[in-house]
Scaffold this active site. Structure first.
Site, PDB file in Angstrom:
ATOM      1  N   GLY A   1      47.323  28.285  49.847  1.00  0.00           N
ATOM      2  CA  GLY A   1      48.414  29.199  50.227  1.00  0.00           C
ATOM      3  C   GLY A   1      48.532  29.278  51.747  1.00  0.00           C
ATOM      4  O   GLY A   1      47.527  29.335  52.448  1.00  0.00           O
TER       5      GLY A   1
ATOM      6  N   ARG B   1      48.715  22.650  46.974  1.00  0.00           N
ATOM      7  CA  ARG B   1      47.497  22.748  46.163  1.00  0.00           C
ATOM      8  C   ARG B   1      47.447  21.420  45.404  1.00  0.00           C
ATOM      9  O   ARG B   1      48.281  21.172  44.541  1.00  0.00           O
ATOM     10  CB  ARG B   1      47.577  23.922  45.197  1.00  0.00           C
ATOM     11  CG  ARG B   1      47.746  25.280  45.909  1.00  0.00           C
ATOM     12  CD  ARG B   1      47.633  26.421  44.914  1.00  0.00           C
ATOM     13  NE  ARG B   1      48.257  27.650  45.385  1.00  0.00           N
ATOM     14  CZ  ARG B   1      47.660  28.560  46.158  1.00  0.00           C
ATOM     15  NH1 ARG B   1      46.434  28.383  46.563  1.00  0.00           N
ATOM     16  NH2 ARG B   1      48.290  29.665  46.517  1.00  0.00           N
TER      17      ARG B   1
ATOM     18  N   ASP C   1      39.142  29.199  49.509  1.00  0.00           N
ATOM     19  CA  ASP C   1      37.972  28.684  48.784  1.00  0.00           C
ATOM     20  C   ASP C   1      38.238  27.365  48.058  1.00  0.00           C
ATOM     21  O   ASP C   1      37.364  26.501  47.999  1.00  0.00           O
ATOM     22  CB  ASP C   1      37.345  29.739  47.866  1.00  0.00           C
ATOM     23  CG  ASP C   1      38.313  30.277  46.843  1.00  0.00           C
ATOM     24  OD1 ASP C   1      39.521  29.963  46.934  1.00  0.00           O
ATOM     25  OD2 ASP C   1      37.871  31.007  45.954  1.00  0.00           O
TER      26      ASP C   1
ATOM     27  N   THR D   1      43.604  32.454  54.588  1.00  0.00           N
ATOM     28  CA  THR D   1      44.189  32.992  53.355  1.00  0.00           C
ATOM     29  C   THR D   1      44.458  34.473  53.582  1.00  0.00           C
ATOM     30  O   THR D   1      43.615  35.163  54.176  1.00  0.00           O
ATOM     31  CB  THR D   1      43.262  32.833  52.128  1.00  0.00           C
ATOM     32  OG1 THR D   1      43.709  33.722  51.085  1.00  0.00           O
ATOM     33  CG2 THR D   1      41.805  33.158  52.415  1.00  0.00           C
TER      34      THR D   1
ATOM     35  N   ASP E   1      44.249  36.680  51.528  1.00  0.00           N
ATOM     36  CA  ASP E   1      43.449  37.500  50.613  1.00  0.00           C
ATOM     37  C   ASP E   1      42.160  38.073  51.211  1.00  0.00           C
ATOM     38  O   ASP E   1      41.574  38.999  50.660  1.00  0.00           O
ATOM     39  CB  ASP E   1      43.088  36.700  49.360  1.00  0.00           C
ATOM     40  CG  ASP E   1      44.301  36.465  48.476  1.00  0.00           C
ATOM     41  OD1 ASP E   1      45.351  37.069  48.736  1.00  0.00           O
ATOM     42  OD2 ASP E   1      44.189  35.689  47.513  1.00  0.00           O
TER      43      ASP E   1
ATOM     44  N   ASP F   1      39.154  36.955  51.174  1.00  0.00           N
ATOM     45  CA  ASP F   1      38.130  36.998  50.125  1.00  0.00           C
ATOM     46  C   ASP F   1      37.056  35.924  50.284  1.00  0.00           C
ATOM     47  O   ASP F   1      36.496  35.456  49.295  1.00  0.00           O
ATOM     48  CB  ASP F   1      38.793  36.883  48.744  1.00  0.00           C
ATOM     49  CG  ASP F   1      39.611  35.602  48.607  1.00  0.00           C
ATOM     50  OD1 ASP F   1      39.804  34.909  49.615  1.00  0.00           O
ATOM     51  OD2 ASP F   1      40.056  35.320  47.480  1.00  0.00           O
TER      52      ASP F   1
ATOM     53  N   ARG G   1      44.805  37.792  44.097  1.00  0.00           N
ATOM     54  CA  ARG G   1      44.513  37.335  42.731  1.00  0.00           C
ATOM     55  C   ARG G   1      43.104  37.716  42.318  1.00  0.00           C
ATOM     56  O   ARG G   1      42.863  38.175  41.213  1.00  0.00           O
ATOM     57  CB  ARG G   1      44.702  35.817  42.677  1.00  0.00           C
ATOM     58  CG  ARG G   1      44.699  35.221  41.319  1.00  0.00           C
ATOM     59  CD  ARG G   1      45.108  33.770  41.341  1.00  0.00           C
ATOM     60  NE  ARG G   1      44.736  33.105  42.588  1.00  0.00           N
ATOM     61  CZ  ARG G   1      45.389  32.092  43.121  1.00  0.00           C
ATOM     62  NH1 ARG G   1      46.452  31.619  42.528  1.00  0.00           N
ATOM     63  NH2 ARG G   1      44.983  31.528  44.237  1.00  0.00           N
TER      64      ARG G   1
HETATM   65  O1  F6P Z   1      47.333  32.991  49.342  1.00  0.00           O
HETATM   66  C1  F6P Z   1      46.643  33.713  48.357  1.00  0.00           C
HETATM   67  C2  F6P Z   1      47.610  34.176  47.343  1.00  0.00           C
HETATM   68  O2  F6P Z   1      48.616  34.849  48.029  1.00  0.00           O
HETATM   69  C3  F6P Z   1      47.110  35.044  46.224  1.00  0.00           C
HETATM   70  O3  F6P Z   1      46.927  36.377  46.543  1.00  0.00           O
HETATM   71  C4  F6P Z   1      48.174  34.821  45.199  1.00  0.00           C
HETATM   72  O4  F6P Z   1      47.695  35.085  43.924  1.00  0.00           O
HETATM   73  C5  F6P Z   1      48.475  33.382  45.360  1.00  0.00           C
HETATM   74  O5  F6P Z   1      48.211  33.081  46.695  1.00  0.00           O
HETATM   75  C6  F6P Z   1      49.868  32.978  45.018  1.00  0.00           C
HETATM   76  O6  F6P Z   1      49.979  31.603  45.197  1.00  0.00           O
HETATM   77  P1  F6P Z   1      51.300  30.781  44.963  1.00  0.00           P
HETATM   78  O7  F6P Z   1      52.158  30.986  46.161  1.00  0.00           O
HETATM   79  O8  F6P Z   1      50.855  29.362  44.864  1.00  0.00           O
HETATM   80  O9  F6P Z   1      51.930  31.307  43.751  1.00  0.00           O
END
Ligand code: F6P
Length: 327
Positions: free
Chosen positions: A15, A76, A107, A130, A132, A134, A176
């Site tokens: 992300g 990804r 991660d 990120t 998050d 985390d 998430r």
């Molecule tokens: O970057 C982390 C995050 O924002 C999470 O909190 C979230 O669940 C996820 O990415 C969403 O990813 P995507 O944009 O691929 O749906």
């Protein structure tokens, strides 16, 4: 300094997060400072497999420090999870003359980096990027500060209308697997209650807090719901609460991807700059297979294996503060 490394590849993966551009800029300019070449790899691991390389110079990273997203784009990659994909990626790096990598991501990025290092031994240092927040091994990840500021700005606006109409708002924020954004924006946004993946969701407890608020003459209430909490998300929680608590009209807002965009805050620009410099200098000093982060405001290195397997522990004091101040 390590003279074996002549060309460093830099990429962003997973992300996107505000501050990634500041980190890319710092990586490129630090490498050039030490007379090394730098190659940008587009679309993360996917671009390694498809040979999407662009040479980077000091001017390639002009005017990006204030921009959200990532100029190198991101993805990804499913292909990188296969041995054949990683072999292709390695062959392309060799053809390009890239002999070390800086990976900016979360991660998933570092799990891939650890496997890649194990197979091919190419020196690699990671920068935590990120929203998050985390990752084990750093107090803050790139993008987190910007994301919580975005969330709090939105909550402030919601508060105006919530108070005017005497309403109860459920605001869903990202995260998430982590309640970091929820907890920080809950405290900073003055929320009544925060639901997050790190603890089980109790509708009874939530309703009790809302009841107490109503008895204490609160005109409105705000509940923050982390995307990954275990009660099914903001809409489901709101339905369950509505069925048993009718002091206020209830509304739901999902903040979603607006939390991932926007100009990075000063804190994220500084973090990206510090970690970008440290990543390149440490690579040139022979460091590898590690994530560079900040621990107690000092640069610190954590093996990829620890950063990806050890749990980031949510600050219990912040949980206590969020509850204490919600009366
Ligand atoms: O970057 C982390 C995050 O924002 C999470 O909190 C979230 O669940 C996820 O990415 C969403 O990813 P995507 O944009 O691929 O749906």
């Amino acid at each position: 300094m390590n003279n074996v490394i002549e060309k460093i590849g830099v990429f962003t993966s997973g992300g996107d997060a505000p501050g990634m551009n500041a980190a890319i800029r710092a990586v490129v300019r630090t490498a050039i400072y030490y007379h090394k070449q730098v190659e940008g790899i587009l679309m993360g691991y996917e671009g390694m497999i498809d040979a999407q390389f662009i040479p980077m110079h000091a001017r390639s990273v002009s005017n990006i420090i204030h921009r959200g997203g990532t100029i190198l784009k991101t993805a990804r990659s499913e292909n990188f999870k296969t041995k054949a994909g990683r072999q292709l990626a390695y062959d392309n790096l060799r053809k390009q003359g890239i002999d070390a990598l800086v990976a900016i991501g979360g991660d998933g990025t570092f799990t891939g980096a650890e496997i890649f290092y194990g197979e091919f031994g190419i020196p690699m240092v990671g920068i935590p990027g990120t929203i998050d927040n985390d990752l084990y091994g750093t107090d803050f990840t790139l993008g987190y500060d910007t994301a919580i500021n975005t969330a709090i700005e939105a909550i402030d606006k919601i508060r105006d209308t919530a108070a005017s109409h005497s309403r109860l708002f459920f605001v869903e924020v990202m995260g998430r697997d982590s309640g970091c954004i929820a907890l920080a924006s809950g405290i900073g946004g003055g929320a009544e209650y925060v639901l997050m993946p790190e603890r089980s969701t109790s509708i009874n407890d939530l309703i009790q807090v809302l009841e107490e608020g109503a008895e204490n003459k609160k005109s409105s209430s705000i509940v923050i719901v982390a995307e990954g909490e275990h009660g099914g998300g903001a809409y489901k929680i709101a339905e369950k609460v509505k069925a048993r608590f009718d002091h206020y009209d209830t509304k739901v807002v999902v903040l979603g991807h607006i939390q991932r965009g926007g100009s990075p805050t000063a804190a994220d620009r500084l973090l990206g700059s510090r970690l970008g410099v440290a990543a390149v200098e440490s690579l040139l000093q022979g460091e590898s297979r590690k994530m560079v982060g900040l621990v107690n405001n000092k640069v610190a290195f954590t093996p990829f294996a620890d950063a990806t397997t050890k749990d980031f522990i949510l600050d219990k004091e912040l949980i206590r503060i969020s509850e204490l101040l919600a009366i």
